[in-house]
Design an enzyme around this catalytic site. Structure first.
Site, PDB file in Angstrom:
ATOM      1  N   HIS A 187       9.717  35.963  34.080  1.00 57.69           N
ATOM      2  CA  HIS A 187       8.655  35.046  34.513  1.00 57.69           C
ATOM      3  C   HIS A 187       9.184  34.014  35.483  1.00 57.69           C
ATOM      4  O   HIS A 187      10.346  33.620  35.411  1.00 57.69           O
ATOM      5  CB  HIS A 187       8.064  34.307  33.303  1.00 57.69           C
ATOM      6  N   GLU A 189      12.478  32.460  32.109  1.00 58.70           N
ATOM      7  CA  GLU A 189      11.492  31.677  32.870  1.00 58.70           C
ATOM      8  C   GLU A 189      12.292  30.879  33.907  1.00 58.70           C
ATOM      9  O   GLU A 189      13.060  29.991  33.542  1.00 58.70           O
ATOM     10  CB  GLU A 189      10.769  30.753  31.895  1.00 58.70           C
TER      11      GLU A 189
END
EC number: 3.5.1.114
Lengths: 291, 291
Positions: free
Chosen positions: A92, A156
């Site tokens: 992500h 992330e």
């Protein structure tokens, strides 16, 4: 887009995913959204892996993501089954200044905790430490892609605008994935990883923007909070700058740590940032049990 | 989103747009796209103001933006007519690190050139100079919203991710708009603005990313070029980093100046950045002619 471009590259040339004991299978989760350069078509895929959706039969009224969640679950799960994949690494990006962040569902996933420790130690970029968030409070029932694997992390990496790929972000994500595969390979080969202590973040609550009755924002993240993910926010510190010039201050009693500050995908989820606390964990040694 | 939030605020409270001689009318160009937090629904509105579209009758097959272009032209134009609005200030954000940029269609728009000079001198933020781009090469026939006014500038402020509003970007855009209205008010009151010389940028060509046969990117903007908008690029300097590790170097003969480096909305337009040259302009004095 960093994960998208890396996955596309690895599907063409998987050389750098090769490890003696690991079969890594790169795949794109949401083809149609990638094609349209949006997060999703009908609904957020990464909230679509609920049991009720996974168990349902295909129907005409399904969103694209409901069908896709079932497909992915059939191929890489089924969730909770013996045949589910061993480890999910979900890639992500965020518009927040979160550097390299590892999201874990539970501190009880000791393999994921050790992987995080390994990434923190072997992080290629000493200027950008790896932060660990225990995200169990973010999803009250399992609905994310990572829940399909026996073990899982979300990587992330930010800040990166939506629809854009930046070389530094892509390179950092690439290094994290390669380092993760190194760890899994070592683990599979029987290496012992000793017990350790770790500081991580636990999610306390989500904080929304000040809005008017129609739901439109009346304020933006305060310039003194923008890009300050993981830095302490003390009572009285500014949180928002109102368009009328006023400031909104933090009225809590204790220091908190924010993340996902000004994440583009979270405006619609009514999340300006998440409030977290720091927590110490003791993680026991692990070693593959060849029974 | 900075322009969107400012316009919404000004529609509620137009106080700071008030000037003795100016009637400023804030409006949102693309309501549906704003609602969905995307650039457009059917087609890019800011490429939809072509004469053939503006002259057509409404049809069932129209995109939302074709209808909206006609509506806006009827209200703020019609383009080229005596009734068209005097000055358009079109508010844009970019994911590129372009700071405060003023786009002008032609150096012959002396009022826009003087406005740019005024903004450069009165720029509130000395750490962020105003750059001026003469954009006539970017649109071979008039198709952008700015072409509806008798005079016009685009204010392009970045870097800001799509779908996000950042306080520093919003504050800078707000200051630029207020300063623009000050200038127009002074001009309307009969102030003389003396002749001056200005350096600006002219667009030479658009440069696309290296792509495979399917159109997928094989490379990203090189880390040494990322965020280096307006800085000179010399022959041999790196432009792209291939996913296979190779570099693509600038093979031109002369120094060029890039802008819109890694702009999210331009991936689909096959523009990784625009190449520009620096040009000096002599702009004559202006003063409102009360005939």
């Amino acid at each position: 887009m960093a994960g998208v471009y890396l996955v596309r590259h690895w599907m063409q040339d998987p050389t750098e995913l090769g490890r003696t004991t690991v079969t890594a299978e790169p795949f794109l989760a949401n083809h149609m959204a990638v094609k349209k350069r949006v997060r999703y078509i009908g609904q957020d895929l990464n909230r679509s892996f609920e049991e009720i959706t996974l168990r349902a039969l295909d129907s005409e009224n399904d969103t694209y993501e409901e069908r896709r969640a079932r497909e992915i679950n059939q191929h890489y799960g089924p969730r909770g089954s013996a045949g589910a994949c061993d480890f999910v690494i979900d890639l992500h990006n965020t518009t927040a200044n979160m550097g390299s962040t590892i999201l874990i569902m539970s501190p009880d996933d000791h393999i994921a905790m050790h992987l995080s420790n390994y990434l923190q130690i072997h992080s290629v970029d000493s200027s950008s430490p790896c932060h660990v968030i225990i995200a169990r409070e973010m999803t009250r029932e399992p609905c994310s892609l990572m829940t399909l694997g026996k073990h899982a992390v979300v990587l992330e990496v930010g800040p990166q605008p939506h629809g854009v790929v930046k070389a530094d972000i892509l390179n950092r994500m690439r290094a994290l994935v390669k380092c993760s595969l190194d760890f899994i390979d070592l683990y599979n080969q029987g290496a012992e990883f000793p017990a350790f202590g770790m500081e991580a973040y636990e999610v306390l609550e989500r904080v929304d923007y000040p809005r008017d009755a129609a739901g439109h924002l009346l304020a933006v993240i305060h310039p003194k909070l923008q890009d300050k993910d993981y830095l302490p926010v003390n009572p009285g510190d500014p949180l928002f700058q109102m368009l009328n010039g006023h400031e909104v201050l933090y009225d809590g009693d204790v220091t908190m740590y924010p993340a996902f500050i000004n994440e583009a995908a979270y405006y619609e989820k009514k999340v300006a940032f998440i409030k977290m606390k720091r927590v110490g964990y003791s993680v026991p040694a692990i070693r593959l049990n060849h029974e």
